[in-house]
Scaffold this active site. Sequence first.
Site, PDB file in Angstrom:
ATOM      1  N   GLU A  57      33.626  50.590  44.907  1.00 23.79           N
ATOM      2  CA  GLU A  57      34.148  51.876  45.365  1.00 23.79           C
ATOM      3  C   GLU A  57      35.552  51.692  45.921  1.00 23.79           C
ATOM      4  OE1 GLU A  57      31.042  52.736  48.148  1.00 23.79           O
ATOM      5  OE2 GLU A  57      29.568  52.977  46.542  1.00 23.79           O
ATOM      6  N   LEU A  98      30.026  56.600  43.454  1.00 24.88           N
ATOM      7  CA  LEU A  98      29.568  56.202  44.791  1.00 24.88           C
ATOM      8  C   LEU A  98      28.057  55.951  44.749  1.00 24.88           C
ATOM      9  CD1 LEU A  98      30.493  58.117  48.091  1.00 24.88           C
ATOM     10  CD2 LEU A  98      28.944  56.194  47.865  1.00 24.88           C
ATOM     11  N   GLU A 111      25.639  52.358  45.115  1.00 27.11           N
ATOM     12  CA  GLU A 111      25.571  50.894  45.138  1.00 27.11           C
ATOM     13  C   GLU A 111      24.513  50.335  44.208  1.00 27.11           C
ATOM     14  OE1 GLU A 111      25.880  52.809  47.752  1.00 27.11           O
ATOM     15  OE2 GLU A 111      27.821  52.253  48.595  1.00 27.11           O
ATOM     16  N   GLN A 141      31.517  48.003  49.841  1.00 26.06           N
ATOM     17  CA  GLN A 141      32.594  48.388  50.762  1.00 26.06           C
ATOM     18  C   GLN A 141      32.401  47.853  52.185  1.00 26.06           C
ATOM     19  OE1 GLN A 141      33.844  52.731  51.502  1.00 26.06           O
ATOM     20  NE2 GLN A 141      35.102  51.996  49.824  1.00 26.06           N
ATOM     21  N   ASP A 153      29.149  45.875  54.807  1.00 20.28           N
ATOM     22  CA  ASP A 153      27.821  45.260  54.884  1.00 20.28           C
ATOM     23  C   ASP A 153      26.671  46.268  54.903  1.00 20.28           C
ATOM     24  OD1 ASP A 153      28.367  46.066  57.672  1.00 20.28           O
ATOM     25  OD2 ASP A 153      29.460  44.177  57.765  1.00 20.28           O
ATOM     26  N   GLY A 154      26.822  47.320  55.708  1.00 21.06           N
ATOM     27  CA  GLY A 154      25.724  48.274  55.884  1.00 21.06           C
ATOM     28  C   GLY A 154      25.431  49.103  54.653  1.00 21.06           C
ATOM     29  N   PHE A 155      26.269  48.987  53.619  1.00 15.62           N
ATOM     30  CA  PHE A 155      26.069  49.809  52.430  1.00 15.62           C
ATOM     31  C   PHE A 155      25.550  49.020  51.244  1.00 15.62           C
ATOM     32  CE2 PHE A 155      29.799  51.967  54.616  1.00 15.62           C
ATOM     33  CZ  PHE A 155      28.945  52.640  55.479  1.00 15.62           C
ATOM     34  N   TYR A 184      22.479  48.009  51.154  1.00 16.03           N
ATOM     35  CA  TYR A 184      21.031  48.234  51.042  1.00 16.03           C
ATOM     36  C   TYR A 184      20.612  49.093  49.855  1.00 16.03           C
ATOM     37  CZ  TYR A 184      21.248  45.944  55.534  1.00 16.03           C
ATOM     38  OH  TYR A 184      21.505  45.045  56.526  1.00 16.03           O
ATOM     39  N   PRO A 185      21.365  50.121  49.476  1.00 15.21           N
ATOM     40  CA  PRO A 185      20.956  50.829  48.249  1.00 15.21           C
ATOM     41  C   PRO A 185      20.935  49.891  47.031  1.00 15.21           C
ATOM     42  CG  PRO A 185      22.546  52.143  49.478  1.00 15.21           C
ATOM     43  CD  PRO A 185      22.500  50.777  50.139  1.00 15.21           C
ATOM     44  N   HIS A 202      28.822  49.256  59.982  1.00 14.20           N
ATOM     45  CA  HIS A 202      30.036  48.572  59.543  1.00 14.20           C
ATOM     46  C   HIS A 202      30.167  47.181  60.173  1.00 14.20           C
ATOM     47  CE1 HIS A 202      30.910  52.735  58.508  1.00 14.20           C
ATOM     48  NE2 HIS A 202      31.934  52.340  57.796  1.00 14.20           N
TER      49      HIS A 202
HETATM   50  C1  LIG Z   1      25.940  54.056  51.012  1.00 11.73           C
HETATM   51  C2  LIG Z   1      27.365  54.144  51.402  1.00 11.73           C
HETATM   52  N1  LIG Z   1      28.288  53.594  50.589  1.00 11.73           N
HETATM   53  C3  LIG Z   1      29.598  53.632  50.930  1.00 11.73           C
HETATM   54  C4  LIG Z   1      29.994  54.223  52.083  1.00 11.73           C
HETATM   55  C5  LIG Z   1      31.463  54.215  52.471  1.00 11.73           C
HETATM   56  N2  LIG Z   1      31.985  55.588  52.399  1.00 11.73           N
HETATM   57  C6  LIG Z   1      32.058  56.352  53.501  1.00 11.73           C
HETATM   58  S1  LIG Z   1      32.542  57.905  53.132  1.00 11.73           S
HETATM   59  C7  LIG Z   1      32.698  57.552  51.492  1.00 11.73           C
HETATM   60  C8  LIG Z   1      33.122  58.627  50.546  1.00 11.73           C
HETATM   61  C9  LIG Z   1      32.261  59.839  50.652  1.00 11.73           C
HETATM   62  O1  LIG Z   1      32.721  60.842  49.800  1.00 11.73           O
HETATM   63  P1  LIG Z   1      32.021  62.258  49.749  1.00 11.73           P
HETATM   64  O2  LIG Z   1      30.563  62.121  49.541  1.00 11.73           O
HETATM   65  O3  LIG Z   1      32.760  63.066  48.756  1.00 11.73           O
HETATM   66  O4  LIG Z   1      32.206  62.861  51.218  1.00 11.73           O
HETATM   67  P2  LIG Z   1      33.579  63.165  51.985  1.00 11.73           P
HETATM   68  O5  LIG Z   1      33.909  61.948  52.772  1.00 11.73           O
HETATM   69  O6  LIG Z   1      34.604  63.511  50.976  1.00 11.73           O
HETATM   70  O7  LIG Z   1      33.272  64.301  52.912  1.00 11.73           O
HETATM   71  C10 LIG Z   1      32.372  56.219  51.251  1.00 11.73           C
HETATM   72  C11 LIG Z   1      32.436  55.571  49.929  1.00 11.73           C
HETATM   73  C12 LIG Z   1      28.989  54.779  52.909  1.00 11.73           C
HETATM   74  N3  LIG Z   1      29.298  55.370  54.077  1.00 11.73           N
HETATM   75  N4  LIG Z   1      27.693  54.723  52.544  1.00 11.73           N
END
Ligand SMILES: Cc1ncc(C[n+]2csc(CCOP(=O)(O)OP(=O)(O)O)c2C)c(N)n1
Lengths: 373, 327
Positions: free
Chosen positions: B31, B60, B62, B84, B86-88, B90-91, B131
Amino acid sequence: MTVESTAGAATAAVPELVQLLTPEGERVEHPRFSLETTPEELRSIYRDLVLVRRFDGEATALQRQGELGLWASLLGQEAAQVGSGRAQRPGDWAFPTYREHGVAWCKGVDPLNLLGMFRGVNHGGWDPYEKNFQLYTIVIGSQTLHATGYAMGITKDGTDDAVVAYFGDGASSQGDVNEAFTFASVYNAPVVFFCQNNQWAISEPTERQTRVPLYQRAAGFGFPGVRVDGNDVLACLAVTRWALERARNGEGPTLIEAFTYRMGAHTTSDDPTRYRIADELEEWKLKDPIERVKAYLVREEWADQEFFDAVDAESEQLARRVREGVRNMPDPDPTSIFENVYAEGHALVDEERAQYVEYAASFDGSEEVGEGR
Amino acid sequence: MAAENYSMVKALNEALRRSLEADPKTLVMGEDVGRLGGVFRVTDGLHKDFGDARIIDTPLAESGIMGTAIGLALRGYRPVVEIQFDGFVYPAFDQIVTQLAKMHARALGHVKLPITVRIPFGGGIGAVEHHSESHEAYFAHTAGLKVVSPSNPVDAHWMLRQAIASDDPVIFLEPKRRYWDKGVVDPLGEAPAALHAARVARPGRDLTLIAYGPMVKVCLEAAEAAAEDGHQIEVVDLRSLSPVDFDTLEASVKRTGRAVVVHEAPVFMGMGSELAARITERCFYSLEAPVLRVGGYFAPYPPSRVEETYLPDLDRVLDAVDRALAF
Ligand SMILES: Cc1ncc(C[n+]2csc(CCOP(=O)(O)OP(=O)(O)O)c2C)c(N)n1
Ligand SMILES: [Mg+2]
């Protein structure tokens, strides 16, 4: 029941965008979604929009001043959040991401509650039962399943409450979100999936997540999908009310795609100049969600300068309260680490708490714990 | 190009670049790894130079990233996946544990999955929830995965190149709080050690401090502080968490007679548990004290304003050193 997201609609060149208030502030009618509003209600909506934006701006400033570690701004998405937030009844539940400050406001959550996790003094910490507003969820998409399960519980209880699950365009790719659609559909759960398509998932445009307009995904899962002008608070209000009514009447889930734009950075840690062009921003500025309500109020002579000045003054008051509140937020006690790990306690947690307390006490009178680092 | 003073981020970036240049089958996916260059900028500039086909901004999801990386590997590609934070991961955990780790065995060796999974891990950067996780034990507990964690820019550079070149799946844990530490890296030189070798980072004869990733620096500082009190502490940088270079550990502890393991992850069921058990088995008659462990508490990683309490620091390491020496 009309289902927008049928194959016919999917092949339409221009997807339908439900709009009740144009960017110029002209009230237009829609054949399927009508809305009765009193001047008083409109003024109240305007007030919500302005206060929410002011709060958000203050939080961004507080981050810049080092009072918050991070802030996820809702700038540009006020209408989607205030519209869908106001459509809910007190008994309805909202399941937010980390950006739903405007929804929280409409549910009556004190904005200061939202700032604890961004300051780093807690992970949320408010009682979700108090205002039927679930904790912010950072792991993308998780909350849509919780919302669906909660809605399944409502069905079992036989009440006419409903649930709104918030998520983003990026989240629409997650397995959890697609599983939530499946469960909601199969169990006909009273849940409204409210997707704020703000065009970006950090640096990735919506095309990286989907080849069809997101609202059309609903068809494949067997429930209706609607795309609404996410910068039109009246359209968001009307369409969310309609979807919530469907849910209450046992007609199951709905997907609403609120077509909007993230006017700011993803969070205060992000630098959008690396991946998007300024033109896009300029274009969306013309569609500002607040300006059009103001223009409408002025045109209809439902509000005068005195009213607008009063709202501005109130927003400054709110900003001041937030600023002071954040600055006075105490750091948690170190032993709070060991609190609330379990509902029924755990021997190892107790043991480690005791060890920590003894260890910390060994510094008494000499130096502060952790000073050597 | 001669040796350069690189941050760990730049050292990793340069390692990716070299690997992409060396093997056209190498891909980077994750990502925001494209135009943005990743949230930590580890993939900065790669999209510009290698294009969409090799530097892949993924949807988006994992589980999707991990699962499609496995498919690409089956097709002969060598994906380097970025998670992106550590906490992500898990999926993607299901794909990692049930597929990535086991497919080689399932296929009786006919299938190789040369996939590197880069994960910024650990705390100390003042971040919000999810995070700052240290989940290395989950991965190290899984046969079929190799797990490594560099502590400095030089190792980051060379270990990433070695991990990408490896035909086994490697979980590559990057200590994000050390991303901005500097070190002199010569990408044209030789790797300083094998991927799975531990390294004596500081010699000493009174006690062995064992750490990896973010905690190596804290242990080196602790050894420095202990020297002022006349204690000569040896610091072993584990580098590889699976396999573990037990020979190096054994040699060190047999010399010093005392060992303390330090990590950010909770002590309970952490890497330190396994290390303590093995060291005890191998060095029982040389030990002057039980192997002690310093780590995070058995609690969710706390809000950032109290993370300094949760994370092992100089004082807590020295406290354990004193207790071990007093035995
Ligand atoms: C499972 C997971 N993967 C990655 C992230 C890192 N991350 C945080 S916000 C984001 C983008 C989210 O985009 P969107 O769903 O369009 O929501 P927006 O932030 O635009 O409101 C990412 C990749 C996360 N929080 N959770
Ligand atoms: Mg988005």
